[in-house]
Design a protein around this motif. Structure first.
Motif, short mmCIF file in Angstrom:
data_model
loop_
_atom_site.label_atom_id
_atom_site.label_comp_id
_atom_site.label_asym_id
_atom_site.label_seq_id
_atom_site.Cartn_x
_atom_site.Cartn_y
_atom_site.Cartn_z
N ARG A 58 -2.57 -7.07 7.56
CA ARG A 58 -3.06 -7.15 6.19
C ARG A 58 -3.03 -5.80 5.48
O ARG A 58 -3.62 -5.65 4.42
CB ARG A 58 -4.49 -7.70 6.17
N ASN A 59 -2.32 -4.83 6.07
CA ASN A 59 -2.19 -3.54 5.40
C ASN A 59 -1.16 -3.65 4.28
O ASN A 59 -0.38 -4.59 4.23
CB ASN A 59 -1.79 -2.46 6.42
N ILE A 60 -1.16 -2.69 3.40
CA ILE A 60 -0.27 -2.71 2.24
C ILE A 60 1.17 -2.52 2.72
O ILE A 60 1.46 -1.65 3.52
CB ILE A 60 -0.65 -1.60 1.25
N ARG A 61 2.05 -3.37 2.22
CA ARG A 61 3.47 -3.27 2.53
C ARG A 61 4.24 -3.32 1.22
O ARG A 61 3.96 -4.14 0.36
CB ARG A 61 3.92 -4.43 3.41
N MET A 62 5.22 -2.45 1.10
CA MET A 62 6.11 -2.43 -0.06
C MET A 62 7.37 -3.20 0.34
O MET A 62 8.13 -2.73 1.18
CB MET A 62 6.47 -1.01 -0.47
N THR A 63 7.57 -4.37 -0.24
CA THR A 63 8.64 -5.23 0.26
C THR A 63 9.72 -5.58 -0.77
O THR A 63 10.51 -6.48 -0.53
CB THR A 63 8.04 -6.54 0.80
#
Length: 180
Positions: A72-77
């Protein structure tokens, strides 16, 4: 190998849950007692703000490790989503390796900072409590996050699926996002 990773993940999850839950409950009790003291007795608890600041540090750093565990950590996708499975796998391995190394390095630096705080015997202003004890949660949280990224790296190297953490693959992470 998977059994060992499962055991490590299980132990660290219990530690994370205990620290985060304890910290949040203590913050709630502290804030409630302080509000009651101010409202009914016209007197605040002198250390309430300082204690809550320490507890927020715990929730932040241990909560970060827990968020990594749950994927649930921030991911730039934006670019990542346009790639094929093999390219995503390579990027996931690189991200897990680099982030794990970074978390362990930051934990190392934070550990040395905590040692310095102990050596100078710095005390908190209101409680006169040794600050190094409180701040020792920072290297712990960073190391636990590093462990989670390392587990993700191992899972990605040994399995076909793309793992965000030991228990979360890319496929089931997308469905979890819909539940929020």
């Amino acid at each position: 190998m998977k059994h060992l990773l499962s055991k490590i993940s299980s132990i660290t999850e219990k530690i994370e849950k205990y620290i985060v839950c304890f910290s949040i409950v203590l913050m709630m009790l502290n804030s409630t007692a302080n509000a009651i003291g101010r409202y009914f007795f016209n007197q605040s608890i002198f250390f309430a703000e300082e204690l809550n600041q320490f507890l927020i540090v715990s929730v932040t750093f241990i909560g970060f490790a827990y968020a990594v565990r749950k994927g649930r950590n921030i991911r730039m996708t934006a670019v990542y989503d346009a790639l094929n499975h093999n390219a995503k796998k390579v990027i996931s391995i690189l991200i897990a390796a680099c982030t794990s190394a970074l978390m362990f390095f930051l934990a190392y630096l934070a550990f040395h900072y905590v040692v310095e705080l102990k050596e100078i015997n710095r005390l908190s202003p209101a409680l006169q409590f040794p600050v190094y004890i409180i701040y020792s949660v920072i290297p712990l949280g960073l190391a636990m996050a590093g462990i989670q990224y390392l587990i993700s790296l191992i899972m990605n190297l040994t399995h076909r699926d793309i793992y965000l953490s030991y228990e979360v693959t890319e496929d089931n992470a997308d469905s979890q996002g819909d539940m929020v």
